[in-house]
Design an enzyme around this catalytic site. Structure first.
Site, mmCIF file in Angstrom:
data_model
loop_
_atom_site.group_PDB
_atom_site.id
_atom_site.type_symbol
_atom_site.label_atom_id
_atom_site.label_comp_id
_atom_site.label_asym_id
_atom_site.label_seq_id
_atom_site.Cartn_x
_atom_site.Cartn_y
_atom_site.Cartn_z
ATOM 1 N N ILE A 21 0.861 -1.207 0.000
ATOM 2 C CA ILE A 21 0.000 0.000 0.000
ATOM 3 C C ILE A 21 0.893 1.252 0.000
ATOM 4 O O ILE A 21 1.786 1.350 0.835
ATOM 5 C CB ILE A 21 -0.891 0.042 1.263
ATOM 6 C CG1 ILE A 21 -1.731 -1.231 1.388
ATOM 7 C CG2 ILE A 21 -1.780 1.276 1.270
ATOM 8 C CD1 ILE A 21 -2.500 -1.312 2.707
ATOM 9 N N LYS A 32 5.244 0.121 13.139
ATOM 10 C CA LYS A 32 4.671 0.803 11.964
ATOM 11 C C LYS A 32 3.931 2.075 12.385
ATOM 12 O O LYS A 32 3.966 3.091 11.682
ATOM 13 C CB LYS A 32 3.731 -0.148 11.227
ATOM 14 C CG LYS A 32 4.478 -1.293 10.553
ATOM 15 C CD LYS A 32 3.502 -2.373 10.121
ATOM 16 C CE LYS A 32 4.186 -3.484 9.357
ATOM 17 N NZ LYS A 32 3.356 -4.691 9.236
#
Ligand code: NDP
Ligand code: HSE
Length: 430
Positions: free
Chosen positions: A136, A205
């Site tokens: 993504i 993340k």
């Protein structure tokens, strides 16, 4: 034009995908960059291991000096993972003024700001699209597409392994162990899978996302993290009875001074977009001050999806080198130290499952402890009976309550004589 020569550090799941993509798309990539992209050498630990067939075994070495002393290498790709020795290699490449592409979120979460400073000081690029969300393009979205706006919040499913396990449990009734083994087999899990299932990979993340979305430099240790180990197939069944699905979420909000960052399983409404993101898919829902809501979704782990991001970074860095332009412009990443809001102030509904011995008065004692702490019950179900060997499950949905009050109530009940195991608590994300 001379080929752009790449030093590949690591060639496992992601590195193998990078080799495949560079091979399969070679002509197309050369036309986009303006020169051929060629792998000069590949550093690994065990050269005898089986690798993707597109890799020439003659390129393999266990000696990092062969790469760092080769001045014909233009850029490095770090897909070893972890901090040691990856950090030393990334620093060495940057100190030599050579740009680095990495997918290593742990390294970025722990040392990202210092590496960004180092890259800027040496006039090199540090590119890391593959570090969050697999294929993504979330890093580019935050750095480029939303450079004109303020991101005020983000909510996402950003660990493919956790989402795969929870989806298999919910849709097929798989056990945690069986679903994790499948995720490992498919190349989704980290080399140390506890990073996935205990929530740390998602926290790494989230710290990277907070850098880009909020310009925040935070200490990873200040981010509250919970994993999915205690969730069982019955929790999916109970959640569904209440109208929810269980997802592992990373949540970030910019409150001006402090940032709210947290990673934990959550009940999300069954009809919501995130509830329907299944398997290895990831999704990140952003809220921009001017933009409003924006959703990005796609495959969040695995060799080729991640390689798409890594190779896109190689293309940008190579183009910049050839054409003398700014590339990903690492200088544009500006960070400020920000505190993380304490979790105990959070107010939300909770799902509570108590595995108990079926005795008179148990329900009253659970309700009493919750009431004493100001936590009120919205719904309740009981499953199982005293005739069975297995514990009875008392499952509650509370009204919105303060984190610290729910925690206090659960502490009061933890050592109760009727408790078979400590209660499982899952926050509701409205
Ligand atoms: P793997 O474990 O599959 O591959 C790691 C590679 O690094 C292997 O080739 C290994 O060599 C090599 N390596 C390990 N230690 C050393 C060392 N000390 N010296 C030299 N080489 C070493 O990991 P992944 O490819 O899955 O992950 C790589 C990075 O990408 C990690 O940072 C991970 O978090 C990240 N990432 C992974 C994703 C995924 O879906 N797997 C998705 C997005 C990011 P050998 O092969 O000889 O053992
Ligand atoms: N182990 C990670 C995951 C890989 O499952 O999401 C992608 O970063």
């Amino acid at each position: 034009m001379k080929p752009v020569r790449i030093g590949l550090l690591g060639c496992g799941t992601v590195g193998g995908g990078v080799v495949q993509l560079l091979h399969e798309n070679a002509r197309y990539l050369a036309s986009r960059v303006g020169a051929e992209l060629s792998i000069a050498r590949v550093l690994v630990r065990a050269p005898e291991r089986e690798r993707v067939p597109q890799l020439s075994r003659a390129l393999l070495t266990t000696d990092p000096e062969l790469l760092f002393n080769d001045s014909s290498i233009d850029l490095f790709v770090e897909v070893i993972g972890g901090v040691d020795p990856a950090r030393a290699y990334v620093e060495r490449a940057l100190d030599q003024g050579r740009s680095v592409v990495t997918a290593n979120k742990m390294l970025l979460a722990l040392h990202g700001p210092a590496l960004v400073d180092r890259a800027i000081a040496r006039g090199a690029d540090l590119a890391f699209e593959g570090s969050v969300g697999g294929g993504i393009p979330i890093v580019r979205t935050l750095r480029e597409a939303l450079a004109s706006d303020w991101v005020v919040s983000l909510r996402g499913i950003i660990n493919g392994t956790c989402n795969y396990i929870l989806s298999r449990m919910s849709l097929e009734g798989s056990t945690f162990e069986a679903a994790l083994a499948e995720a490992q087999e498919l190349g989704y899990a980290e080399a140390e899978p506890s990073l996935d299932v205990d929530g740390h990979d998602a926290a790494h993340k989230l710290v990277v996302l907070a850098m880009l979305a909020f310009g925040a430099r935070v200490s990873i240790g200040s981010v509250p993290v919970e994993g999915i180990r205690r969730i069982q197939p019955i929790d999916h069944q109970f959640a569904a009875r209440f109208g929810f699905a269980i997802k592992h979420l990373a949540i970030g909000r910019d409150h001006g001074g402090a940032v709210e960052l947290r990673v934990h399983p959550a009940l999300v409404r069954r009809e919501s977009v995130l509830a329907n993101v299944s398997g290895v898919l990831n999704a990140i829902a952003l809220e921009g001050r001017a933009l409003g809501p924006c959703l990005l979704s796609g495959r969040g782990a695995g060799d080729l999806p991640t390689a798409v991001s890594v190779v896109a970074d190689i293309v940008d860095v190579a183009r910049a080198r050839l054409h003398g332009t700014a590339g990903l412009d690492t200088r544009a990443i500006q960070l400020q130290a920000r505190p993380v809001q304490p979790l105990e102030d959070l107010v939300c509904r909770s799902y509570l499952r108590f595995p108990v011995r079926d005795r008179p008065g148990v329900l009253a004692r659970i309700a009493g402890a919750l009431g004493e702490c100001g936590v009120s019950i919205e719904q309740m179900v009981q499953q199982g009976s005293s005739s069975s060997e297995t514990p009875v499950q008392i499952v509650l949905l509370t009204h919105a309550a303060r984190e610290r009050d729910v925690t206090r109530a659960l502490l009061l009940l933890r050592d109760a004589d009727f408790a078979v195991q400590p209660a499982l608590r899952i926050r509701v994300d409205e």
